[in-house]
Design an enzyme around this catalytic site. Sequence first.
Site, PDB file in Angstrom:
ATOM      1  N   LYS A  93       0.831  -1.213   0.000  1.00 61.19           N
ATOM      2  CA  LYS A  93       0.000   0.000   0.000  1.00 61.19           C
ATOM      3  C   LYS A  93       0.867   1.265   0.000  1.00 61.19           C
ATOM      4  CE  LYS A  93      -3.907  -2.533   1.021  1.00 61.19           C
ATOM      5  NZ  LYS A  93      -3.423  -3.901   1.282  1.00 61.19           N
ATOM      6  N   ARG A  94       1.912   1.290  -0.814  1.00 58.96           N
ATOM      7  CA  ARG A  94       2.774   2.461  -0.861  1.00 58.96           C
ATOM      8  C   ARG A  94       2.177   3.548  -1.748  1.00 58.96           C
ATOM      9  NH1 ARG A  94       4.565  -0.456   2.979  1.00 58.96           N
ATOM     10  NH2 ARG A  94       6.775  -0.910   3.194  1.00 58.96           N
TER      11      ARG A  94
END
Lengths: 276, 276
Positions: A93-94
């Site tokens: 989830k960057r």
Amino acid sequence: MNRTQLFENIKVRKSFLCVGLDTDITKIPKHLLKFDNPVLEFNRQIIEATSEFCVAYKPNIAFYESNGVKGWQTLQSTMDLISSDHFTIADAKRGDIGNTSAMYARAFFKKEESGFNFDSVTVAPYMGADSVTPFLEFKNKWVILLALTSNEGSKDFQFIKDTAGEPLYEKVLKNSQNWGNADQLMFVVGATRADELTNIRRLAPDNFLLVPGVGAQGGSLQEVAKYGMNKQCGLLVNSSRAIIYASNGEDFAERAYDEAKKVQQEMSMLLDKYLS
Amino acid sequence: MNRTQLFENIKVRKSFLCVGLDTDITKIPKHLLKFDNPVLEFNRQIIEATSEFCVAYKPNIAFYESNGVKGWQTLQSTMDLISSDHFTIADAKRGDIGNTSAMYARAFFKKEESGFNFDSVTVAPYMGADSVTPFLEFKNKWVILLALTSNEGSKDFQFIKDTAGEPLYEKVLKNSQNWGNADQLMFVVGATRADELTNIRRLAPDNFLLVPGVGAQGGSLQEVAKYGMNKQCGLLVNSSRAIIYASNGEDFAERAYDEAKKVQQEMSMLLDKYLS
């Protein structure tokens, strides 16, 4: 791994199962604690038990990062256990401004710099185009962009409608297709309802969808296949706890084998039914 | 660090400067490459040079993560160099479903598990309440939530207006204040325009704002202080490249000292002017 290879693996293994490696040392069988690295030993046995039934593995990066430097070493050793004919997803989830997202892309894609050679990484869309496009500059690597997530909090912002009545997650699905094509862009879609899936397929007919948290029972996998499958399958359905924690006894690997096999058998039937 | 302590540090040092440790081995002075760990040596000298002029340090996690296990070791060694009277920000833009966000919180806050003891972490809001609240369960730790970012892509989604005419970033500012109070919740606000800042202060009068990318010249720092400062200052203004890469010669630390001092002196005047 490119789309043709991924689809080939799906057809050969008759599966679109992704096994989530959300390995938590407090949840693994106690007899593993005698090993030097219990999490790595758990992952090793889970991967051996499930590899013939799945096409992808998805380590949840938080579960390794929470253990600091040692956790990242465990993640690296885990990745070395996964064969190159399994698609790998860094569920991270960057997402950040351009030059920083480029650094995150190198963290997961550039083995010579970071030690990691994932096929894909999950990315959050809030910061827009330049937070996503740096991940798309790597050949045969994929962004899996959060569109509609399955958690309770998804209702807080993802369903907010604009003045034209279009919810945010639909805008993410539409706008992001200007940044990358279906050979490099998948979507996280936590949808199991027929109407939602039909709508998502209308907006993203060709992209693979990563669908989290669908159990083998209860018919939800049936719905996902019926309304979500496209000509190249276009689905990766993740299961984490139902497989890896099927038992917390000494038989955990055998039970993981059984669970993965059960899901694969159902997926095989669904592929026969809907993949024409 | 709690809000009282942070404000005390701001008053004592007459500064609300945050120094961003976006350390890139390709950008640091060449003479450092002879050290065992050039990035760590660079950080050591930058921290020594700037500590009297700033109240916070913000390592950009991507720059360490891109170097894999070794990068995380460098980050840990860097954090050991920062004194406890500097507020520390893990600029990580994390955010996931509840149990996974809890893992990320442990990664940055729980030293006994991860080796890290940051005061705060930046969090992305897309996944809603349960992706943020696990970070708020740690005493004297902070979430710095992305609201309005300063990059070009911020326009893609953050300004989308709902049917009542309210843009997404305002909804983030408003809704999130139901999850945590101003003693634990700050916002990333990439705004320098008077009207934007005035509006943000209307919606979040008490919260600290982390403002990225404001240079000492050009008057933007003046605008931020004039329209953004509240009774407890309520501002952390970040500068990364302008300070840490002020020179790429052997004088880099002296030049970083000069730049940080220059910003601090301007901030001192602004605190005198607007903090009443």
